[in-house]
Design a protein around this motif. Structure first.
Motif, PDB file in Angstrom:
ATOM      1  N   LEU A 275       0.835  -1.211   0.000  1.00 56.51           N
ATOM      2  CA  LEU A 275       0.000   0.000   0.000  1.00 56.51           C
ATOM      3  C   LEU A 275       0.870   1.261   0.000  1.00 56.51           C
ATOM      4  O   LEU A 275       0.518   2.271  -0.615  1.00 56.51           O
ATOM      5  N   VAL A 276       2.025   1.196   0.698  1.00 57.85           N
ATOM      6  CA  VAL A 276       2.966   2.326   0.643  1.00 57.85           C
ATOM      7  C   VAL A 276       3.443   2.503  -0.800  1.00 57.85           C
ATOM      8  O   VAL A 276       3.502   3.628  -1.329  1.00 57.85           O
ATOM      9  N   ALA A 277       3.753   1.384  -1.450  1.00 50.47           N
ATOM     10  CA  ALA A 277       4.191   1.454  -2.861  1.00 50.47           C
ATOM     11  C   ALA A 277       3.082   2.040  -3.728  1.00 50.47           C
ATOM     12  O   ALA A 277       3.333   2.898  -4.590  1.00 50.47           O
ATOM     13  N   LEU A 278       1.854   1.620  -3.490  1.00 53.47           N
ATOM     14  CA  LEU A 278       0.718   2.154  -4.263  1.00 53.47           C
ATOM     15  C   LEU A 278       0.613   3.670  -4.062  1.00 53.47           C
ATOM     16  O   LEU A 278       0.366   4.425  -5.010  1.00 53.47           O
ATOM     17  N   ALA A 279       0.819   4.093  -2.810  1.00 45.41           N
ATOM     18  CA  ALA A 279       0.742   5.531  -2.502  1.00 45.41           C
ATOM     19  C   ALA A 279       1.859   6.310  -3.187  1.00 45.41           C
ATOM     20  O   ALA A 279       1.687   7.470  -3.557  1.00 45.41           O
ATOM     21  N   ARG A 280       3.018   5.643  -3.369  1.00 46.23           N
ATOM     22  CA  ARG A 280       4.156   6.321  -3.999  1.00 46.23           C
ATOM     23  C   ARG A 280       4.040   6.328  -5.522  1.00 46.23           C
ATOM     24  O   ARG A 280       4.788   7.017  -6.195  1.00 46.23           O
ATOM     25  N   SER A 281       3.167   5.499  -6.054  1.00 47.57           N
ATOM     26  CA  SER A 281       3.130   5.343  -7.508  1.00 47.57           C
ATOM     27  C   SER A 281       2.673   6.634  -8.178  1.00 47.57           C
ATOM     28  O   SER A 281       2.049   7.486  -7.549  1.00 47.57           O
ATOM     29  N   GLU A 282       2.970   6.688  -9.430  1.00 48.37           N
ATOM     30  CA  GLU A 282       2.801   7.937 -10.177  1.00 48.37           C
ATOM     31  C   GLU A 282       1.404   8.531 -10.031  1.00 48.37           C
ATOM     32  O   GLU A 282       1.243   9.728  -9.838  1.00 48.37           O
TER      33      GLU A 282
ATOM     34  N   LEU B 214       5.115   7.846  16.353  1.00 53.17           N
ATOM     35  CA  LEU B 214       4.289   8.774  15.558  1.00 53.17           C
ATOM     36  C   LEU B 214       3.822   8.127  14.258  1.00 53.17           C
ATOM     37  O   LEU B 214       2.671   8.310  13.841  1.00 53.17           O
ATOM     38  N   LYS B 215       4.710   7.368  13.623  1.00 56.76           N
ATOM     39  CA  LYS B 215       4.285   6.687  12.383  1.00 56.76           C
ATOM     40  C   LYS B 215       3.210   5.638  12.689  1.00 56.76           C
ATOM     41  O   LYS B 215       2.294   5.419  11.897  1.00 56.76           O
ATOM     42  N   SER B 216       3.321   4.988  13.841  1.00 54.18           N
ATOM     43  CA  SER B 216       2.305   4.003  14.222  1.00 54.18           C
ATOM     44  C   SER B 216       0.970   4.692  14.494  1.00 54.18           C
ATOM     45  O   SER B 216      -0.093   4.209  14.080  1.00 54.18           O
ATOM     46  N   LEU B 217       1.012   5.814  15.217  1.00 54.06           N
ATOM     47  CA  LEU B 217      -0.228   6.574  15.455  1.00 54.06           C
ATOM     48  C   LEU B 217      -0.878   6.932  14.124  1.00 54.06           C
ATOM     49  O   LEU B 217      -2.102   6.815  13.962  1.00 54.06           O
ATOM     50  N   LEU B 218      -0.051   7.361  13.175  1.00 51.38           N
ATOM     51  CA  LEU B 218      -0.563   7.743  11.860  1.00 51.38           C
ATOM     52  C   LEU B 218      -1.127   6.526  11.121  1.00 51.38           C
ATOM     53  O   LEU B 218      -2.269   6.554  10.636  1.00 51.38           O
ATOM     54  N   LEU B 219      -0.341   5.458  11.060  1.00 52.31           N
ATOM     55  CA  LEU B 219      -0.762   4.258  10.324  1.00 52.31           C
ATOM     56  C   LEU B 219      -2.025   3.649  10.943  1.00 52.31           C
ATOM     57  O   LEU B 219      -2.990   3.341  10.240  1.00 52.31           O
TER      58      LEU B 219
ATOM     59  N   PRO C 247     -13.325  12.730  -1.389  1.00 45.31           N
ATOM     60  CA  PRO C 247     -12.011  12.571  -2.038  1.00 45.31           C
ATOM     61  C   PRO C 247     -10.856  13.027  -1.152  1.00 45.31           C
ATOM     62  O   PRO C 247      -9.749  12.484  -1.251  1.00 45.31           O
ATOM     63  N   ALA C 248     -11.118  13.990  -0.264  1.00 46.23           N
ATOM     64  CA  ALA C 248     -10.032  14.476   0.603  1.00 46.23           C
ATOM     65  C   ALA C 248      -9.591  13.375   1.574  1.00 46.23           C
ATOM     66  O   ALA C 248      -8.415  13.299   1.962  1.00 46.23           O
ATOM     67  N   VAL C 249     -10.533  12.521   1.968  1.00 47.41           N
ATOM     68  CA  VAL C 249     -10.205  11.423   2.892  1.00 47.41           C
ATOM     69  C   VAL C 249      -9.290  10.427   2.185  1.00 47.41           C
ATOM     70  O   VAL C 249      -8.228  10.055   2.695  1.00 47.41           O
ATOM     71  N   THR C 250      -9.694  10.016   0.987  1.00 50.54           N
ATOM     72  CA  THR C 250      -8.880   9.037   0.257  1.00 50.54           C
ATOM     73  C   THR C 250      -7.509   9.636  -0.064  1.00 50.54           C
ATOM     74  O   THR C 250      -6.483   8.969   0.085  1.00 50.54           O
ATOM     75  N   ALA C 251      -7.496  10.891  -0.484  1.00 50.91           N
ATOM     76  CA  ALA C 251      -6.212  11.530  -0.838  1.00 50.91           C
ATOM     77  C   ALA C 251      -5.268  11.520   0.361  1.00 50.91           C
ATOM     78  O   ALA C 251      -4.061  11.304   0.208  1.00 50.91           O
ATOM     79  N   PHE C 252      -5.827  11.716   1.562  1.00 50.67           N
ATOM     80  CA  PHE C 252      -4.956  11.734   2.737  1.00 50.67           C
ATOM     81  C   PHE C 252      -4.340  10.353   3.004  1.00 50.67           C
ATOM     82  O   PHE C 252      -3.205  10.260   3.492  1.00 50.67           O
ATOM     83  N   LEU C 253      -5.092   9.301   2.711  1.00 54.06           N
ATOM     84  CA  LEU C 253      -4.530   7.964   2.949  1.00 54.06           C
ATOM     85  C   LEU C 253      -3.258   7.769   2.116  1.00 54.06           C
ATOM     86  O   LEU C 253      -2.285   7.166   2.572  1.00 54.06           O
ATOM     87  N   TYR C 254      -3.248   8.286   0.903  1.00 53.15           N
ATOM     88  CA  TYR C 254      -2.040   8.207   0.078  1.00 53.15           C
ATOM     89  C   TYR C 254      -0.928   9.061   0.689  1.00 53.15           C
ATOM     90  O   TYR C 254       0.215   8.623   0.805  1.00 53.15           O
ATOM     91  N   GLU C 255      -1.292  10.279   1.087  1.00 48.39           N
ATOM     92  CA  GLU C 255      -0.286  11.175   1.681  1.00 48.39           C
ATOM     93  C   GLU C 255       0.304  10.546   2.943  1.00 48.39           C
ATOM     94  O   GLU C 255       1.522  10.524   3.148  1.00 48.39           O
ATOM     95  N   GLY C 256      -0.578  10.015   3.774  1.00 47.19           N
ATOM     96  CA  GLY C 256      -0.137   9.414   5.030  1.00 47.19           C
ATOM     97  C   GLY C 256       0.720   8.181   4.805  1.00 47.19           C
ATOM     98  O   GLY C 256       1.724   7.966   5.494  1.00 47.19           O
ATOM     99  N   MET C 257       0.348   7.352   3.820  1.00 45.90           N
ATOM    100  CA  MET C 257       1.145   6.149   3.557  1.00 45.90           C
ATOM    101  C   MET C 257       2.509   6.498   2.976  1.00 45.90           C
ATOM    102  O   MET C 257       3.505   5.818   3.253  1.00 45.90           O
ATOM    103  N   ARG C 258       2.563   7.564   2.187  1.00 43.08           N
ATOM    104  CA  ARG C 258       3.887   8.008   1.716  1.00 43.08           C
ATOM    105  C   ARG C 258       4.729   8.440   2.914  1.00 43.08           C
ATOM    106  O   ARG C 258       5.925   8.162   2.974  1.00 43.08           O
ATOM    107  N   ALA C 259       4.108   9.096   3.884  1.00 45.18           N
ATOM    108  CA  ALA C 259       4.841   9.542   5.074  1.00 45.18           C
ATOM    109  C   ALA C 259       5.334   8.344   5.888  1.00 45.18           C
ATOM    110  O   ALA C 259       6.464   8.349   6.395  1.00 45.18           O
ATOM    111  N   VAL C 260       4.489   7.318   5.995  1.00 42.31           N
ATOM    112  CA  VAL C 260       4.910   6.108   6.733  1.00 42.31           C
ATOM    113  C   VAL C 260       6.186   5.536   6.102  1.00 42.31           C
ATOM    114  O   VAL C 260       7.085   5.079   6.800  1.00 42.31           O
TER     115      VAL C 260
END
Ligand code: FSO
Ligand code: SF4
Length: 519
Positions: free
Chosen positions: A39-46, A112-117, A138-151
């Motif tokens: 899922l982190v990889a999916l979040a990082r994808s183009e 902190l990363k665990s709290l986020l994840l 859409p803002a909720v889904t977009a954040f999941l990508y942002e958050g997973m990139r941060a993880v």
């Protein structure tokens, strides 16, 4: 294995052996880590987070499948991981994130990363339910990508802390979308007294949070001679007009999730799990377990959604008819001996008596509101919440939500000026309604939420409670009591930040905490 995401983690530290306290095997834990890495990889994808509905669906389902007590099925998790990985590769991202990097990180960063994840896993569960009813933000889904990139990134505390709070902000939007979805589909909840008895004849018990699954089941059982009972977090379904109109939705059986082995053992009926919290069934009822959505256990009957999202519950209904239920009506009681419970005191119900509430506060009849809410669990220290409700003075009103209420929701706490002293706002996601009530009261009294005669005494178990806690912190709410233990993934350094900025504190004894709250 390494897992420390829930309240019952081994030794209040982490589950590290061949299986977790919940029964999750090391194999499943490893696969969930691989799924999360994908899922982190999916979040990082183009195109990650840029309106690809297949990718968005995988993000929600993948995160939800890692919530505690949702999936114990290695094959289901592995299949999901393959789909996520294939999608990430199709979008140009080949490297999966190694979750070992997270579990081995410096303790405050890991915290902190665990709290986020974990918070995002809770958010994803709510977003998933709303999506089943055609609502999404859409803002909720977009954040999941942002958050997973941060993880998956090399970030410091200063960068992670705002993201943790943003997770709380996004969860408010996710809970709002789910409330909108539920009310649009089933109407505004109305106060309901729910009997705890089971009538003679075939029946089905439905547990979890997904009202859409319950609605489909009620439609398909209509005229079939099969009654339906809620269990656990499904109890508030009895308050929705478009669900309670079905005469065969008879009431509620049982209590919170952790009692399921005792409550389902001799049940002459099948049980449908629509979300967490599933426990490994014992042999006596394993063949009566039906799961749907991301919930999975090896060997359980799975009800899949068709292309159009519709689910065919005929095997479940046939099982109920085959088992036949009890020959005569059976009376049950809550853990304190009460034979009925109430629910349906959401925002709209409470606001309909707002002037009476405000008058009662002004006259001093109501001295304090206490949000006594959150998850139930196995730990014996959770009797705190029962004792707290019993000891709360007669000029206090208790608001509750989620499955922790079964510790006290069968108590008769009486009323103040016609307002019941125990108000069940609904499921854990209805924390949104409780927040709206608090904001409306603050508005009526011309003060901030922290200046209201309102205290919050929370019980947590899994990751939905984490995202709700983050929402309360995002709103700047101070002085929350949290129990029965503090999360293992909150490091001493991060705890200090929470104490310094939010005055968060562990519960002590009901007597001492009540003295402080009422004083
Ligand atoms: Fe309880 Fe389980 Fe709703 Fe949680 S059923 S513990 S907070 O999943 O989700 O309250
Ligand atoms: Fe342990 Fe909880 Fe993780 Fe299960 S979900 S393995 S009990 S920390």
């Amino acid at each position: 294995m390494f897992c420390f995401q829930c309240e019952q983690t081994a030794g209040c530290t982490a589950c590290t052996g061949a299986a977790g306290v919940c029964g999750k095997t090391a194999d499943v834990a490893r696969l969930q880590d691989e799924l999360t890495g994908a899922l982190v990889a999916l979040a990082r994808s183009e195109n990650g987070g840029k309106g690809d509905s297949e990718s968005d669906g995988l993000m929600l389902e993948g995160m939800f499948a890692c919530v505690s007590n949702v999936s114990f099925d290695p094959e289901a998790i592995a299949a999901l991981e393959r789909r996520v990985r294939a999608k990430a590769v199709a979008l140009g991202e080949f490297d999966l994130y190694d979750m070992g990097l997270l579990w081995g990180a410096q303790e405050d960063i890991r915290s902190l990363k665990s709290l986020l994840l974990f918070g995002m896993r809770g958010v994803a569960a709510y977003a998933y339910h709303a999506q089943m009813l055609g609502k999404s933000d859409p803002a909720v889904t977009a954040f999941l990508y942002e958050g997973m990139r941060a993880v998956g990134s090399d970030l410091g505390m200063d960068e992670l802390l705002p993201l943790v709070l943003k997770c709380g902000e996004v969860n408010l939007a996710a809970m709002a979308a789910l409330e909108d979805a539920n009310i649009s589909a089933y109407g505004k909840p109305e106060p309901a007294t729910v009997e705890l008895k089971v009538e003679a004849g075939p029946f089905i018990v439905v547990t979890g949070h997904d009202l859409h699954d319950l609605k489909q089941l009620l439609e398909q059982t209509e005229g079939r001679g099969v009654n339906v009972y809620t269990h656990g977090e499904m109890l508030p379904a009895n308050a929705y007009p478009a669900l309670r109109k079905y005469p065969h939705l008879k009431g509620n059986y049982g209590t919170a999730w952790h009692n399921q082995r005792k409550e389902f053992k001799d049940l002459p009926a099948p049980i449908l799990w629509t979300t967490n919290c599933l426990l490994k069934p014992d042999e006596s009822y394993a063949d009566r377990v039906f799961t749907t959505g991301p919930v999975s256990f090896p060997g359980a009957h799975v009800v899949e959604a068709g292309e159009d999202g519709a689910k065919d519950f005929s095997a479940l209904i046939d099982k109920a008819l085959e088992l036949g239920g009890w020959a005569a009506d059976r009376a049950f009681a809550g853990i304190n001996g009460g034979t009925s419970v109430t629910t349906g005191f959401g925002y709209d119900t409470v606001m309909s008596v707002a002037s009476a509430v405000i008058d009662a506060v002004k006259s001093g009849d109501i001295k304090r509101f206490i949000l006594l809410a959150g998850c139930d669990g196995m730990r014996k220290e959770r009797s705190y919440y029962t004792d707290f409700a019993k000891l709360a003075p007669s000029d206090s009103v208790i608001l509750t939500l989620a499955c922790g209420k079964y510790r006290f929701n069968d108590l008769d706490l009486g009323s103040i000026a016609g307002i019941p002293r125990l108000l069940d706002v609904g499921q854990c996601n209805d924390a949104y309604g409780a927040i709206k009530i608090a904001l409306a009261l603050a508005d009526a009294f011309g003060c901030g939420v922290n200046d209201l005669p309102l205290s919050m005494v929370l019980s947590w178990y899994e990751q939905k409670a984490v995202c709700i806690l983050l929402t309360l912190l995002h709103l700047g709410i101070k002085g929350i009591y949290l129990g029965p233990t503090l999360p293992a993934f909150v490091s001493p350094g991060v705890l200090q930040v929470l104490v310094d900025n939010y005055g968060i504190r562990p519960i002590s004894t009901p007597e001492a905490d009540l003295a402080q709250i009422m004083g």
